[in-house]
Design an enzyme around this catalytic site. Sequence first.
Site, PDB file in Angstrom:
ATOM      1  CG  HIS A  52      -2.018  -1.064   1.092  1.00 39.14           C
ATOM      2  ND1 HIS A  52      -2.743  -1.518   2.175  1.00 39.14           N
ATOM      3  CD2 HIS A  52      -2.471  -1.777   0.035  1.00 39.14           C
ATOM      4  CE1 HIS A  52      -3.591  -2.469   1.784  1.00 39.14           C
ATOM      5  NE2 HIS A  52      -3.433  -2.643   0.495  1.00 39.14           N
ATOM      6  CB  CYS A  69       5.583  16.448  -8.489  1.00 40.69           C
ATOM      7  SG  CYS A  69       4.645  17.610  -9.509  1.00 40.69           S
ATOM      8  CB  CYS A 123       7.298  17.420 -12.942  1.00 40.01           C
ATOM      9  SG  CYS A 123       7.948  17.848 -11.307  1.00 40.01           S
ATOM     10  CB  CYS A 141       6.432  21.735 -12.114  1.00 47.50           C
ATOM     11  SG  CYS A 141       5.275  20.571 -11.388  1.00 47.50           S
ATOM     12  CB  THR A 189      -3.122  -8.606   8.428  1.00 44.92           C
ATOM     13  OG1 THR A 189      -4.128  -8.510   7.421  1.00 44.92           O
ATOM     14  CG2 THR A 189      -2.423  -9.943   8.329  1.00 44.92           C
ATOM     15  N   GLY A 205      -7.535 -11.632  17.492  1.00 47.91           N
ATOM     16  CA  GLY A 205      -8.894 -11.880  17.003  1.00 47.91           C
ATOM     17  C   GLY A 205      -8.948 -12.982  15.966  1.00 47.91           C
TER      18      GLY A 205
HETATM   19 ZN   LIG Z   1       6.405  18.979 -10.162  1.00 49.48          ZN
END
Ligand SMILES: [Zn+2]
Length: 261
Positions: free
Chosen positions: A129, A137, A140, A164, A203, A230
């Site tokens: 995950h 970003c 970019c 950017c 889990t 559990g």
């Molecule tokens: Zn960027």
Amino acid sequence: MNDLSEADNIAQVAQHLQQAQRVLFITGAGLSADSGLPTYRGIGGLYQQQDTEDQVPIEVALSYGMLRTHPALTWKYLLQIEQACRGVGYNRGHEVIAKLAQDKEVWVLTQNIDGFHHAAGSPNLIEIHGRLQHIHCMSCKHKEVWPDFSHLQLENLPPVCPACGGILRPAVVLFGEMLSPLETLSLTQQVQQGFDIVFSVGTSSLFPYIVAPVLEAKHDGVPTVEINPGKTEISNAVDYRLRNRAAKILDDIWNTWKQMS
Ligand SMILES: [Zn+2]
């Protein structure tokens, strides 16, 4: 499953571990709960399926669609999740798993996004995950690693790319997103190669890709162990069911194994 006492089960598990070369640990929120983190499903269950204060279910707030259209709202909840992890570190359970890797080929398939296995030093990680601290970003190729999100302020969300001006995001799998193809490939390859013992630790075993490696091992006659207070989907299938906290049981297994070797 069997009717042995916890100590007998641990002794048998340690015996199997002693003979094993390739070991798989599948870990979930229950392991990080021993560090003090709240348990949750996926990255959303801090809220236990309640609506958020923004009147949308958490699955919607933490979805890719919301990040595209209302990034500040998604970031508000990402920040809350990060705040729950902040100042908290790995525990004895993570440490035992990392130390075993000095003697055996240990793989860790984790659903946790807190990066604790990495911090504890586990080398072969499949973070299915993603990891919260890995930032990139959306426009970019700019990437950053943030030890924490303490520099972020609610009023200034979402954080933007210094290169950017695009929106930054963590490399975690949001609701409505595919798993990372790289991590999925790594998982498939390792499961194909096979393991000598498989542990499922803390889990709730809700996702098929978390359950399958346990059931495949069982099918192949490989010892399977569940550590969970559990009952879950796989509790009746595993050879050894240890119903206690992950950090405690892993420490017990470590000590028993150390006495043997
Ligand atoms: Zn960027």
